[in-house]
Design a protein around this motif. Sequence first.
Motif, short mmCIF file in Angstrom:
data_model
loop_
_atom_site.label_atom_id
_atom_site.label_comp_id
_atom_site.label_asym_id
_atom_site.label_seq_id
_atom_site.Cartn_x
_atom_site.Cartn_y
_atom_site.Cartn_z
N LEU A 53 14.95 -17.41 39.69
CA LEU A 53 14.93 -16.99 37.91
C LEU A 53 13.89 -15.64 37.43
CD1 LEU A 53 12.73 -20.64 36.67
CD2 LEU A 53 14.84 -19.61 36.67
N GLU A 54 12.85 -15.00 38.66
CA GLU A 54 12.36 -13.40 38.83
C GLU A 54 13.94 -12.70 39.00
OE1 GLU A 54 10.72 -16.86 38.91
OE2 GLU A 54 8.96 -16.02 37.72
N GLY A 55 14.12 -13.18 40.29
CA GLY A 55 14.77 -12.09 41.06
C GLY A 55 14.19 -11.55 41.81
N ILE A 56 13.00 -12.24 41.77
CA ILE A 56 12.12 -10.97 42.87
C ILE A 56 11.26 -11.81 44.14
CG2 ILE A 56 11.21 -9.32 41.46
CD1 ILE A 56 8.61 -10.73 41.10
N PRO A 57 10.76 -11.72 45.28
CA PRO A 57 10.49 -12.50 46.39
C PRO A 57 9.20 -12.90 45.66
CG PRO A 57 10.11 -10.04 46.77
CD PRO A 57 10.57 -9.82 45.15
N LEU A 58 8.66 -13.92 45.79
CA LEU A 58 8.02 -14.64 45.71
C LEU A 58 6.84 -15.60 46.44
CD1 LEU A 58 8.63 -16.76 42.14
CD2 LEU A 58 7.18 -14.91 42.50
N VAL A 59 6.02 -15.70 46.94
CA VAL A 59 5.26 -15.85 48.38
C VAL A 59 4.59 -17.72 47.84
CG1 VAL A 59 2.84 -15.99 49.18
CG2 VAL A 59 4.44 -13.89 49.00
N HIS A 60 5.11 -18.19 48.56
CA HIS A 60 4.50 -19.97 47.74
C HIS A 60 3.43 -20.15 49.33
CE1 HIS A 60 8.27 -21.17 45.76
NE2 HIS A 60 8.90 -20.37 45.83
N VAL A 61 2.58 -20.31 48.66
CA VAL A 61 1.24 -21.19 49.86
C VAL A 61 1.64 -21.83 50.05
CG1 VAL A 61 -1.13 -21.31 49.76
CG2 VAL A 61 -0.30 -19.81 48.33
N LEU A 62 2.18 -22.97 51.02
CA LEU A 62 2.81 -23.54 51.50
C LEU A 62 1.85 -25.24 51.65
CD1 LEU A 62 4.33 -22.43 54.84
CD2 LEU A 62 4.96 -23.16 52.45
N THR A 63 0.58 -24.64 51.85
CA THR A 63 -0.52 -25.56 51.70
C THR A 63 -0.86 -26.48 50.51
OG1 THR A 63 -2.45 -24.26 51.54
CG2 THR A 63 -1.54 -25.59 53.91
N PHE A 64 -0.35 -25.72 49.55
CA PHE A 64 -0.54 -26.05 48.03
C PHE A 64 0.05 -25.93 46.75
CE2 PHE A 64 -3.25 -21.33 46.31
CZ PHE A 64 -3.80 -22.00 47.55
N ASP A 65 0.08 -26.87 46.23
CA ASP A 65 0.60 -28.00 45.43
C ASP A 65 0.89 -27.75 43.73
OD1 ASP A 65 2.07 -30.25 47.05
OD2 ASP A 65 0.10 -31.13 46.44
N GLY A 66 1.86 -27.95 42.76
CA GLY A 66 2.34 -26.81 41.30
C GLY A 66 2.76 -27.88 40.60
N PRO A 67 2.70 -27.46 39.17
CA PRO A 67 3.90 -28.50 38.76
C PRO A 67 4.70 -27.41 38.73
CG PRO A 67 1.79 -28.07 37.06
CD PRO A 67 1.82 -27.23 38.20
N ALA A 68 6.63 -27.59 37.92
CA ALA A 68 7.15 -26.63 37.60
C ALA A 68 7.08 -26.15 36.45
CB ALA A 68 8.43 -27.94 36.94
N PRO A 69 7.25 -24.98 35.87
CA PRO A 69 8.68 -24.32 36.76
C PRO A 69 7.97 -23.48 38.23
CG PRO A 69 8.23 -22.95 35.20
CD PRO A 69 6.74 -24.01 35.11
N TYR A 70 6.93 -22.78 38.44
CA TYR A 70 6.09 -22.66 39.30
C TYR A 70 6.06 -22.87 40.94
CZ TYR A 70 5.60 -19.00 35.47
OH TYR A 70 6.28 -18.87 34.36
N TYR A 71 5.24 -24.24 40.92
CA TYR A 71 4.98 -24.61 41.57
C TYR A 71 4.34 -24.51 42.93
CZ TYR A 71 9.24 -27.05 40.11
OH TYR A 71 10.27 -28.00 40.43
N ASN A 72 4.21 -23.97 43.82
CA ASN A 72 3.11 -22.88 44.38
C ASN A 72 3.39 -21.81 44.57
OD1 ASN A 72 5.03 -23.91 46.40
ND2 ASN A 72 3.60 -24.66 48.00
N ALA A 73 4.60 -21.08 43.79
CA ALA A 73 5.10 -19.77 44.26
C ALA A 73 3.76 -18.64 43.15
CB ALA A 73 6.19 -19.70 43.32
N PHE A 74 3.50 -17.45 44.00
CA PHE A 74 3.24 -16.12 43.12
C PHE A 74 3.52 -15.16 43.48
CE2 PHE A 74 0.41 -19.75 44.84
CZ PHE A 74 -0.62 -20.05 43.65
N ALA A 75 3.20 -14.30 42.77
CA ALA A 75 3.88 -12.95 42.55
C ALA A 75 3.27 -12.52 43.73
CB ALA A 75 3.28 -12.55 41.67
#
Length: 88
Positions: A53-75
């Motif tokens: 979606l953003e065209g940039i790398p996102l950091v997914h924290v593997l032990t986190f849960d989160g709803p769509a659209p971000y799930y467990n991804a962070f800038a």
Amino acid sequence: MEVASYTLAEATTAAPYLDYARCVDADNRPANHGGDWPTVGEVYPVRVVESRLEGIPLVHVLTFDGPAPYYNAFAPHRFELTHRIYLN
């Protein structure tokens, strides 16, 4: 509400290593961000994945849960990669 996360099992199936990153910026949590939020100074297992979606790398924290659209991804500016461990 759909909840998904990029799990440790999925991460190690895609590549035989785990990255770890320290949270360096937990300020300004977006109002629309649901789910877990990192704590400054804590180290988390992560996987850096290119966002479709953003065209940039996102950091997914593997032990986190989160709803769509971000799930467990962070800038990426919120984390500092500390080390990579290869799995045998």
